[in-house]
Design an enzyme around this catalytic site. Structure first.
Site, PDB file in Angstrom:
ATOM      1  N   ASP A   1       0.793  -1.298  -0.029  1.00 46.15           N
ATOM      2  CA  ASP A   1       0.018   0.048  -0.043  1.00 46.15           C
ATOM      3  C   ASP A   1       0.840   1.341   0.089  1.00 46.15           C
ATOM      4  OD1 ASP A   1      -2.325   1.526   0.203  1.00 46.15           O
ATOM      5  OD2 ASP A   1      -2.335   1.258   2.273  1.00 46.15           O
TER       6      ASP A   1
ATOM      7  N   GLU B   1      -1.501   5.861  -8.613  1.00 47.62           N
ATOM      8  CA  GLU B   1      -2.678   6.913  -8.367  1.00 47.62           C
ATOM      9  C   GLU B   1      -2.800   8.310  -9.006  1.00 47.62           C
ATOM     10  OE1 GLU B   1      -3.388   7.272  -4.005  1.00 47.62           O
ATOM     11  OE2 GLU B   1      -3.739   9.221  -4.216  1.00 47.62           O
TER      12      GLU B   1
ATOM     13  N   ILE C   1      -9.344  -0.329   3.577  1.00 43.00           N
ATOM     14  CA  ILE C   1     -10.094  -0.151   4.803  1.00 43.00           C
ATOM     15  C   ILE C   1      -9.036  -0.257   5.834  1.00 43.00           C
ATOM     16  CG2 ILE C   1     -11.551  -0.626   6.582  1.00 43.00           C
ATOM     17  CD1 ILE C   1     -13.525  -1.647   4.314  1.00 43.00           C
ATOM     18  N   ASP C   2      -8.595   0.747   6.372  1.00 47.93           N
ATOM     19  CA  ASP C   2      -7.402   0.785   7.489  1.00 47.93           C
ATOM     20  C   ASP C   2      -7.887   1.454   8.824  1.00 47.93           C
ATOM     21  OD1 ASP C   2      -5.177   0.627   9.053  1.00 47.93           O
ATOM     22  OD2 ASP C   2      -3.912   1.974   7.619  1.00 47.93           O
TER      23      ASP C   2
END
Ligand code: 13P
Length: 319
Positions: A81, A133, A255-256
């Site tokens: 990530d 991104e 989701i962190d």
């Protein structure tokens, strides 16, 4: 079974989204695997630069390999990530990762293209896929903080050029969410119109939604009741919006923060109630099933619950 991220996206595209959860230790890994087995859901484990440095990158790899043995029915991918160029190369060369994210979104467009292209070349040579991104999310992620005023949404026309020029496999888009616990404090929300436009420009290209935690109100209230000081207005994504986003090509939902909130709540409540206790395993034993329960609820909202057998069949047919 560790599979490619590409395979998970191929199975999910346009139908449901795969949850991508950040882990740092054995307790989170156990809860994550248990929850996904309970929900019969495929999933993605995300490792951030900070998580690799927290103990040692080999520690996390060891934990994940052990879970793969403990839970042979699990089907999952391992993903880096928010990597910089060097960390991406390290992960590509390690042979352990299914995919890497190169995040050069803070650089100017041309620079972002050049860096992403270099990473794509090295990753593809080893059969690893790349998430890149474009656009900028607000909030805090690792050591990078972006003020809301500097955040900007992904431009759909630019997205098409970016993917064509870089050859990246999936695109993390800025569509209104932000990292951390204070996403929609000002009443913002997901820009579905922008997601729709991006999908039109990039049909079939898996999109990634960062900053997808829901920051449950009751979780925040419990943390604060047990001595926490989370600010007023902590607010996240409505989990009912995961599936509509998935139908527009969002295949991966990151989701962190929500997992950290579960962990914080369990620890605070436990030690408030039992100040004399000093066995961390007592709270860990509460955390693991609590986190697993959370994962089941997210798998249901993402539409990934119940997909496990069919994903496994697809994976085995390609071996
Ligand atoms: P949250 O802070 O909403 O959990 O987002 C995490 C994320 O996007 C990791 O890349």
């Amino acid at each position: 079974m560790i599979v490619t991220t590409k395979l998970l996206f191929e199975h999910a595209y346009g139908k449901y989204a795969v949850g991508a959860y950040n882990i740092n230790n054995a307790e989170q890994a156990m809860g994550l695997f248990k929850g996904n087995i309970d929900a019969k859901s495929p999933f993605i484990i995300q490792i951030s630069k900070g998580a690799r440095a927290y103990t040692d990158k080999r520690m996390l790899e060891g934990i994940i390999r052990a879970c793969d043995e403990i839970f042979p029915e699990a089907v999952f991918a391992v993903h880096l990530d928010h990597g910089d160029e060097q960390t991406c190369y390290d992960c590509i060369d390690s042979g352990f990762y299914s995919s890497v994210m190169i995040d050069a979104s803070h650089d100017p467009f041309e620079e972002n293209v050049a860096i992403t292209k270099r990473v794509v070349e090295r990753a593809h040579a080893k059969g690893i896929s790349v998430e890149a991104e474009l656009g900028q999310l607000g909030g805090v992620e690792e050591d990078i903080q972006v003020d809301e005023k500097n955040a900007h949404l992904t431009d759909p026309d630019e997205a098409k050029i970016f993917v064509e020029q870089t050859g990246c496999d999936s695109l993390a888009c800025a569509i209104g969410t932000s990292h951390g616990a204070y996403k929609f404090t000002g009443g913002q929300g997901i820009h579905f119109d922008v997601v729709g436009e991006i999908q039109k420009q990039l049909p079939g290209v898996p999109l990634v939604m960062h900053g997808s935690s829901s920051v449950p109100e009751d979780e925040v209230a419990r943390i604060n009741a047990a001595g926490g000081k989370l600010k007023e207005g902590a607010k996240g994504v409505d989990i009912k919006q995961y599936l509509p986003a998935a139908k527009l090509g969002v295949c991966k939902v990151n989701i962190d923060t929500d997992g950290r909130l579960v962990w914080t709540r369990v620890l605070r409540e436990f030690f408030l109630a039992k100040p004399e206790d000093f066995d961390l395993r007592s709270s860990g034993k509460i955390f693991i099933p609590e986190y697993a329960k959370f994962i089941v609820s997210r798998s249901e909202a993402l539409g990934s619950a119940g997909q496990l057998d069919s994903v496994r069949e697809l994976a085995l047919s390609k071996k």
